[in-house]
Scaffold this active site. Structure first.
Site, mmCIF file in Angstrom:
data_model
loop_
_atom_site.group_PDB
_atom_site.id
_atom_site.type_symbol
_atom_site.label_atom_id
_atom_site.label_comp_id
_atom_site.label_asym_id
_atom_site.label_seq_id
_atom_site.Cartn_x
_atom_site.Cartn_y
_atom_site.Cartn_z
ATOM 1 N N LYS A 85 -71.945 53.638 67.242
ATOM 2 C CA LYS A 85 -70.616 53.830 66.660
ATOM 3 C C LYS A 85 -70.133 55.276 66.825
ATOM 4 O O LYS A 85 -68.935 55.531 66.839
ATOM 5 C CB LYS A 85 -70.627 53.480 65.170
HETATM 6 C C1 LIG Z 1 -72.150 47.647 64.937
HETATM 7 C C2 LIG Z 1 -73.483 47.361 65.499
HETATM 8 C C3 LIG Z 1 -73.709 46.260 66.341
HETATM 9 C C4 LIG Z 1 -72.630 45.256 66.649
HETATM 10 O O1 LIG Z 1 -71.579 45.808 67.386
HETATM 11 P P1 LIG Z 1 -70.191 45.010 67.513
HETATM 12 O O2 LIG Z 1 -69.276 45.927 68.228
HETATM 13 O O3 LIG Z 1 -69.738 44.746 66.099
HETATM 14 O O4 LIG Z 1 -70.466 43.765 68.240
HETATM 15 C C5 LIG Z 1 -74.953 46.115 66.892
HETATM 16 N N1 LIG Z 1 -75.959 46.974 66.621
HETATM 17 C C6 LIG Z 1 -75.786 48.039 65.811
HETATM 18 C C7 LIG Z 1 -76.929 48.941 65.530
HETATM 19 C C8 LIG Z 1 -74.549 48.276 65.228
HETATM 20 O O5 LIG Z 1 -74.380 49.337 64.426
#
Ligand SMILES: *Cc1c(COP(=O)(O)O)cnc(C)c1O
Length: 466
Positions: free
Chosen positions: A116
């Protein structure tokens, strides 16, 4: 480069918008999500010419047409360079080999140890720039299943022109995740622990966006969830970065993506549409497998929520999937709006021809907790690499689907294992130490407010604190 991109709603009821307009909103006014009117189409030679760029240089090339005239080129460059300077690896998104044509793309070298950060470090700085320019003050509101919250707080807390409210499901995020959010200092930072699950958080956030009359005058809500287009845009970059390192565009590459809200893998789909030779995109899910049921059986219906060892994927409804469905419905917003009104009320499926198109691009697999733990233990025994549980789901999904063994398969390593010690312990291993910048996490002061699973409880809190 071509003319700047504009943005329209997936439900067809909204005039084209500029980048800074969509940056400062959430959902489109008609309830849809913003998507570009068209994508830059890259020629083979253009992609090949990017081979020697570093991460920030590549990012600037890729996002410039999406941003257009909204931000001056020099400013955009500064924002991108500063954002990735905060990462603790020189290559920003390094590749590690796991086996024969089997790779990991490490996306956990940012300040909060999950992918993120790639988007939210940039988003915070973009907002800062635009808000100072337009002399606005806004309220950021987001729901998190764990990782978005800390990355958003970390990315936006320095902005003087925002108050930021993050909702997380009470007692359903890992302790490290909770502490990463609730220990962020700042007068403008508010954590709300909602007595419900992530989908409840997401539903309440959506409702607050739909009716913002609870806010003081001259304020508006800004989204930091992946419904915000800027997040998707920044995630396109690492697909190019990884593929170029592995021989693209001369060679195709496949990706396996641990998926919750479909934001990360949608960025991969866009990279492919822009001309990057991506062979397969594997949707890797845990027990919360709506997308796997759709891909494998043309069943797009909501099931009950399971709590798993990969909590950032404990999601019933993948909001960004609507962006892909818009293309699948030939960009017919009215037809998609009609489809989405039925969603959640009945078992939905698409036509045979549409379903074939889905399967021509995506594979999928669902991986349960026991298998996740087994994969963490096995990979550790064989290679010494410790996978976080989300990444383990991705690695296993990549192994389950049928594939061309000569095409590199890259699993997105979406988080650092230190964030998810519960799963690591269940795999019979000891959790790694937190990286240096988080070493004192367990002694930092926490601040958060528990609120009921109720829209008014949340909007009242925001109205009295912003
Ligand atoms: C947010 C997240 C996901 C999922 O990502 P999306 O974009 O919602 O599909 C997978 N793994 C981790 C560690 C995350 O923080």
């Amino acid at each position: 480069m071509a003319v700047a991109v504009r943005y329209i709603s997936t439900r067809g009821g909204c005039a084209p918008q500029t980048f800074d307009q969509v940056l400062l909103t959430g959902l489109a006014p008609d309830g849809g999500l913003f998507v570009p009117t068209s994508l830059p189409q890259l020629k083979h030679e253009e992609i090949a010419a990017w081979r020697d760029l570093n991460y920030a240089e590549l990012a600037l090339q890729i996002v410039t047409p999406f941003v257009g005239e909204s931000i001056e080129q020099e400013e955009l460059k500064r924002i991108i360079v500063d954002s990735y300077a905060a990462f603790d690896h020189a290559d920003v998104a390094p590749l590690t080999q796991l086996g024969e044509e089997e790779w990991l793309l490490e996306l956990f070298h940012g300040p909060t140890l999950a992918f993120k950060d790639f988007a939210l470090q940039v988003l915070g700085r973009l907002l800062d720039y635009v808000l100072v320019k337009t002399r606005q003050r806004v309220v950021i509101l987001g729901a998190t299943s764990g990782d978005t919250g800390s990355a958003a707080l970390e990315g936006c807390r320095h902005s003087h022109n925002v108050d930021i409210f993050i909702l997380h499901p009470h007692q359903r995020v890992s302790e490290v995740q909770r502490r990463q959010m609730t220990s962020v200092p700042g007068e403008n930072v508010y954590n709300l622990a909602l007595e419900g699950n992530f989908d409840d958080c997401q539903r309440i956030v959506k409702a607050a966006f739909a009716d913002q009359s609870f806010l003081p005058e001259n304020r508006q809500l800004v989204a930091v969830n992946s419904i915000n287009w800027a997040r998707i845009m920044m995630q396109i970059v690492y697909y190019f970065h990884a593929a170029l390192r592995l021989g693209a565009p001369e060679r195709a590459v496949s990706f396996s993506v641990p998926t919750g809200n479909f934001g990360d893998i949608y960025a991969g789909y866009l990279a492919k549409q822009m001309g990057l030779p991506i062979d397969r995109l594997v949707i890797a899910t845990n027990k919360n497998d709506i997308l796997h049921r759709f891909i494998s059986g043309n069943d797009y219906s909501v099931a009950a929520l399971n709590k798993t060892y990969s909590p950032s994927m404990d999601i019933l409804v993948s909001s960004n999937f609507e962006r892909y469905l818009f293309d699948l419905f030939e960009r017919d917003g009215a037809a998609l709006a009609a489809f989405m009104t039925r969603f959640g009320k009945e078992k939905l499926s698409v036509s045979e021809a549409q379903w074939r198109r889905v399967r021509a691009c995506f594979d999928s697999a669902s991986v349960d907790d026991a298998t996740t733990c087994r994969v963490i233990a096995e990979v550790h025994a064989q290679t010494g690499i410790l996978l976080d549980p989300h990444t383990a789901v991705g690695v296993q999904a990549a192994r389950l689907v049928e594939r061309d063994p000569t095409v590199p398969m890259v699993t997105l390593a979406t988080a650092h294992p230190a964030k998810f010690s519960e799963a690591i312990a269940a795999a019979g291993l000891s959790a790694p130490a937190l990286p240096e910048q988080l070493a004192d996490l367990f002694t930092r002061e926490e601040r958060y407010q528990v609120v009921g699973n109720d829209l008014a409880a949340v909007t009242d809190y925001i109205a009295t604190h912003c």
